[in-house]
Design a protein around this motif. Sequence first.
Motif, PDB file in Angstrom:
ATOM      1  N   PHE A 104      -5.794  -9.886  10.828  1.00  0.00           N
ATOM      2  CA  PHE A 104      -5.444  -8.937  11.273  1.00  0.00           C
ATOM      3  C   PHE A 104      -5.003  -7.569  10.596  1.00  0.00           C
ATOM      4  CE2 PHE A 104      -3.261  -5.421  13.934  1.00  0.00           C
ATOM      5  CZ  PHE A 104      -4.333  -5.028  15.427  1.00  0.00           C
ATOM      6  N   LEU A 105      -3.992  -7.966   9.084  1.00  0.00           N
ATOM      7  CA  LEU A 105      -3.451  -7.179   8.387  1.00  0.00           C
ATOM      8  C   LEU A 105      -4.202  -7.004   6.974  1.00  0.00           C
ATOM      9  CD1 LEU A 105       0.501  -8.143   8.531  1.00  0.00           C
ATOM     10  CD2 LEU A 105      -0.859  -5.934   9.618  1.00  0.00           C
ATOM     11  N   SER A 106      -5.795  -7.812   7.145  1.00  0.00           N
ATOM     12  CA  SER A 106      -5.825  -8.428   5.683  1.00  0.00           C
ATOM     13  C   SER A 106      -6.181  -7.233   4.669  1.00  0.00           C
ATOM     14  CB  SER A 106      -6.893  -9.626   5.770  1.00  0.00           C
ATOM     15  OG  SER A 106      -7.830  -9.089   6.067  1.00  0.00           O
ATOM     16  N   THR A 107      -7.411  -5.965   5.383  1.00  0.00           N
ATOM     17  CA  THR A 107      -8.490  -5.202   5.700  1.00  0.00           C
ATOM     18  C   THR A 107      -7.587  -3.834   4.595  1.00  0.00           C
ATOM     19  OG1 THR A 107      -9.813  -6.596   6.314  1.00  0.00           O
ATOM     20  CG2 THR A 107     -10.895  -4.286   5.473  1.00  0.00           C
ATOM     21  N   PHE A 108      -6.703  -3.440   5.640  1.00  0.00           N
ATOM     22  CA  PHE A 108      -6.934  -2.017   5.453  1.00  0.00           C
ATOM     23  C   PHE A 108      -5.290  -2.012   5.342  1.00  0.00           C
ATOM     24  CE2 PHE A 108     -10.022  -2.090   8.768  1.00  0.00           C
ATOM     25  CZ  PHE A 108     -10.817  -1.321   8.441  1.00  0.00           C
ATOM     26  N   TYR A 109      -4.729  -2.450   6.196  1.00  0.00           N
ATOM     27  CA  TYR A 109      -2.444  -2.409   5.836  1.00  0.00           C
ATOM     28  C   TYR A 109      -2.424  -2.449   4.618  1.00  0.00           C
ATOM     29  CZ  TYR A 109      -2.176  -2.450  11.172  1.00  0.00           C
ATOM     30  OH  TYR A 109      -2.418  -2.432  12.558  1.00  0.00           O
ATOM     31  N   ARG A 110      -2.001  -1.097   4.131  1.00  0.00           N
ATOM     32  CA  ARG A 110      -1.534  -1.111   2.297  1.00  0.00           C
ATOM     33  C   ARG A 110      -0.057  -0.571   2.397  1.00  0.00           C
ATOM     34  NH1 ARG A 110      -3.882   2.358  -0.929  1.00  0.00           N
ATOM     35  NH2 ARG A 110      -3.607   4.416   0.338  1.00  0.00           N
ATOM     36  N   HIS A 111       0.496   0.096   3.737  1.00  0.00           N
ATOM     37  CA  HIS A 111       1.661   0.997   3.228  1.00  0.00           C
ATOM     38  C   HIS A 111       2.702  -0.105   4.679  1.00  0.00           C
ATOM     39  CE1 HIS A 111      -0.275   4.193   1.441  1.00  0.00           C
ATOM     40  NE2 HIS A 111      -1.347   3.608   2.708  1.00  0.00           N
ATOM     41  N   GLU A 112       4.417   0.142   4.163  1.00  0.00           N
ATOM     42  CA  GLU A 112       5.413  -0.718   4.793  1.00  0.00           C
ATOM     43  C   GLU A 112       5.411  -2.271   4.965  1.00  0.00           C
ATOM     44  OE1 GLU A 112       6.600   1.752   8.605  1.00  0.00           O
ATOM     45  OE2 GLU A 112       5.703   3.390   7.590  1.00  0.00           O
ATOM     46  N   LEU A 113       4.562  -2.809   4.037  1.00  0.00           N
ATOM     47  CA  LEU A 113       4.645  -3.965   3.701  1.00  0.00           C
ATOM     48  C   LEU A 113       5.720  -4.452   4.326  1.00  0.00           C
ATOM     49  CD1 LEU A 113       1.664  -4.707   0.895  1.00  0.00           C
ATOM     50  CD2 LEU A 113       1.035  -4.537   3.485  1.00  0.00           C
ATOM     51  N   HIS A 114       6.842  -4.375   4.391  1.00  0.00           N
ATOM     52  CA  HIS A 114       7.766  -4.587   4.590  1.00  0.00           C
ATOM     53  C   HIS A 114       8.229  -4.708   5.715  1.00  0.00           C
ATOM     54  CE1 HIS A 114      10.517  -5.760   0.498  1.00  0.00           C
ATOM     55  NE2 HIS A 114       9.344  -4.328   0.246  1.00  0.00           N
ATOM     56  N   THR A 115       7.835  -3.831   7.021  1.00  0.00           N
ATOM     57  CA  THR A 115       8.150  -3.662   7.817  1.00  0.00           C
ATOM     58  C   THR A 115       7.133  -4.733   8.717  1.00  0.00           C
ATOM     59  OG1 THR A 115       8.956  -1.900   7.975  1.00  0.00           O
ATOM     60  CG2 THR A 115       8.045  -2.451  10.010  1.00  0.00           C
ATOM     61  N   LEU A 116       5.969  -5.028   8.198  1.00  0.00           N
ATOM     62  CA  LEU A 116       4.659  -5.567   8.289  1.00  0.00           C
ATOM     63  C   LEU A 116       5.021  -6.754   8.566  1.00  0.00           C
ATOM     64  CD1 LEU A 116       1.632  -3.656   7.154  1.00  0.00           C
ATOM     65  CD2 LEU A 116       2.580  -4.124   9.763  1.00  0.00           C
ATOM     66  N   ASN A 117       5.503  -7.862   7.296  1.00  0.00           N
ATOM     67  CA  ASN A 117       6.068  -9.273   6.838  1.00  0.00           C
ATOM     68  C   ASN A 117       7.373  -9.653   7.437  1.00  0.00           C
ATOM     69  OD1 ASN A 117       5.644 -11.424   4.399  1.00  0.00           O
ATOM     70  ND2 ASN A 117       7.654 -10.857   4.928  1.00  0.00           N
ATOM     71  N   ASN A 118       8.097  -8.574   7.578  1.00  0.00           N
ATOM     72  CA  ASN A 118       9.445  -8.800   8.993  1.00  0.00           C
ATOM     73  C   ASN A 118       9.500  -9.212  10.835  1.00  0.00           C
ATOM     74  OD1 ASN A 118      11.552  -8.702   6.898  1.00  0.00           O
ATOM     75  ND2 ASN A 118      11.572  -6.479   6.938  1.00  0.00           N
TER      76      ASN A 118
END
Length: 910
Positions: free
Chosen positions: A574-588
């Motif tokens: 779901f995250l692999s193609t587009f999400y580039r910002h706030e990766l710390h938030t997404l990782n949490n």
Amino acid sequence: MDQEGQPLLSKEFQQVLLTTASGNNSSWTERTNSNTDGNNAVKHDPTLGQSDIFDLDAQSFDKWVPFLRSSLDESQLEPMIDELENSIEDHFQGLELQLLQDSQMNDKLETSIDEIANIQNMVQDTLSSEISKFQMKLSESSNELIVKKQLYVNNKKISLKISEATILITKVVRILELSSKCQELITERKFFKVLQNLDSLEKLYLQEFKNYNFQFLIEIYNSIPFLQKVTKDECINLIRNSLNLNLGKNLIKAGQEFLTIYKEELLPQWLETRSKMKLANFKFNSPVEISMRDESSMAKLNLNEFFQLDDFHDSIMIFQNLNELNSLFSEFNKEYELRKTKLMYPLIWKKNKTANYQMNSLLRGTGTTPGAPGHDISADDAFTQSLSLSFLQDYFLRILGFLLYDINLNKATEFILVDNNYNSTNEFWDGLMDRLAPYLKYYIDKKLKTEADMITLKDFLCIYVAILENFKLNIEPLYKILISIFKKFCSLSLNAFNDEFQILLNDDDFMPLSINDKTLYEKVLKICWMKEDEHPNLPDPMSEEPFSVTLPFSPLYPMTCTLAKKTYSKLTAFLSTFYRHELHTLNNILVKLMDDIFNDIVNKKIRSKLESTSREEIAQILINLDYFIIAAKEFSNFMTRENILQNPDMEIRLSSIKHLAESRKLAETKLIELIDSKISDILETIEIDWQIREVRKDPDISIIDLAQFLEMMFASTLQNLPYSVQTLLIFREFDSLTRQFMDILLHDTPSIITHDSVMNFEVDINYLESIIPRIFPSTPGVIDSNGYQSPMTPSTPTFPSANGVDAPTLFENNIKSLEATFMELKQCIELLKAQGKDYNEPEIRLRKYSRIRQEDAALLLSKIQPSVPPTDGSNDDDNSTMDSSSIFNSDSANGMDSSTSRIAKFFNRR
């Protein structure tokens, strides 16, 4: 002619002259003689004048011509004249004297003088008559000239006036032409040319006709402001028409075209390139991806191809020339704000001053409005009722088209229309997102239900964000929405995991997993996280026996591992193609989800099963928990290696590991309680006759039942438990068992017991001790780095050594340690059998009765013999008596080696 050539030329010329002169002289002489002979000839020939005597004939003159022309060509005429004069002086010197000496010549001269006098008179008369005639003619001519001159002057004045009138008429015609041309240009909507013509008309009038009182010209001049106003009004209408054309269906078309090119051309090209070049760490719209885009696809995204802005250029130039740009800005902003309001429909604005102020504040990116953060959303709101996936897509495409139009318009007009506010588009976008954010949150929370819709909306908004990012627009508000979508997707995935896990848990048989298919077995090994070096020995492939392997965990474990991996893979995809910002938030968010999976679902639901009263089920739960702890640790390591931050120094550790360990400990406790309860129930059925006078060779039937229960439980029910747990339970239960028998011996026996009952009690205790080798696991599993030992499986008869100690040695040490739990009880029995005869001797007491406390020994001795008065050495006996812990810690006293002593200390044996 040069100096050398000049005398030669003069000489030749002189010869010609002389020849000519000689001929003329002879002719003159002949004429003179003929005149002398007959004067009447002269009188009767009035045409023959005196000058004809000296006339040159044409033939003679032609001889002079070459010389004269040559002198003229060479600019030597003056030197030639000087030469002629000199030549005359040289050649005719003395001619006069010669003539005077010639009598005939003299006579001729005298005759000639008279004739000359006559000729003179005649000439004078003729001249006088001619002069009179000439004077008359001159007078007539003068008068005529004066008249003609007067006519000429009059005609010239008239002609000048006609010319002036022609020029004036031409200029008037020019004014009329300009006025007419302005009307035509207005009709043709060429307003800048209209303005140019009006400017020319005004200048022409002021320069040429300002002082004329031509009424029709004055009216034309006075119409200039009106024509200018018409031009301005038509320009405003052109802008309105341009806005109608560009802000209509063309907006969705432009937004759709951009989205299509990004989605169907740029994205597939990048995914293919990323796969070929192994650039999995780089996302779509990253600098690497942008640098590798196909120029032909990018050429299709030229904004000028979507929007026509010529009318704006003309209008700005017109209002600049009129020095009325403020008027244009005012009219444009009114119209533009109206378009923005229509664009945001169905976001309804209240028709009052406060609402209008809030709307204007929104469009400027300031202030709050109903529906903005901090305001409730009404279910009756038109926008709320319209919320759907297709509606949001169309709505955002329309907004995207407007944003692109606004960016292009501002750049094309050099930000004149927005008063050089280079952030105007961003202000509108931020204000709109403040307005839309609560609606989007409402839609995500209430109406976005399926994973397919979430993925569709996510892909749409991610491409939308990429377009905004490339045009330098603020992506933070929309990116927060994308994070909210991911949270909702995680929540949905968590619920799906919960539902599937509940089904797996309900269907689980809480039995070790038996596999009869090698392919399935290999698949299970790949799916599950096993303990270190835990690879059960497979059956011999050459054997004719069917393939069969039994793994210690139940089917719940591999299915849960599969489900957890599938869920994590789905989330990272779901995250692999587009999400580039706030990766710390997404990782949490991702880490928390996996923690919730292992703790709130797996751990808590399994923990709820600990309410069971089945030892087999609790034992299997304990085994499963042991493996789930391994799974949580390995999943932490996996997430550390594959973290979405792409940070090799990052470490992820799931907090669920601790909670699973607590549940595992609780399962151990629960299992111990169940076993203790069962053993206590069995012990309650044991009745020992302490007054018996007969010695038995066989143990009591109740003791046999107790031994069989222990043997069955440890040899079958609990065999798949981790080796450490089995060891703990065996030591725990036998320690409890010996303590309970010790309590029976000390406190539940009558005041006097027989020697035979003690002998029978010894038979029972020896029987219980004899089952130790049969129930203790003789093949311990491998101890891993975390201190856990793998359980035994039926398919794994042997395991490597544990902690450097081979299996037989470890088995012998465990047997010795477990037998040591009977030491105190056996010493008590020996004390009773000996009736305390050797207890008072210190050396014997330390050797034979080291585990018996002094008060216990006194109590036991009081049961087999009367009280004996203390002797003198009783104090020595008291001083020499050691407590059980001191005796146990002395290796020399009980014969145990150091390893056995450490195990005993670990289990707090006394």
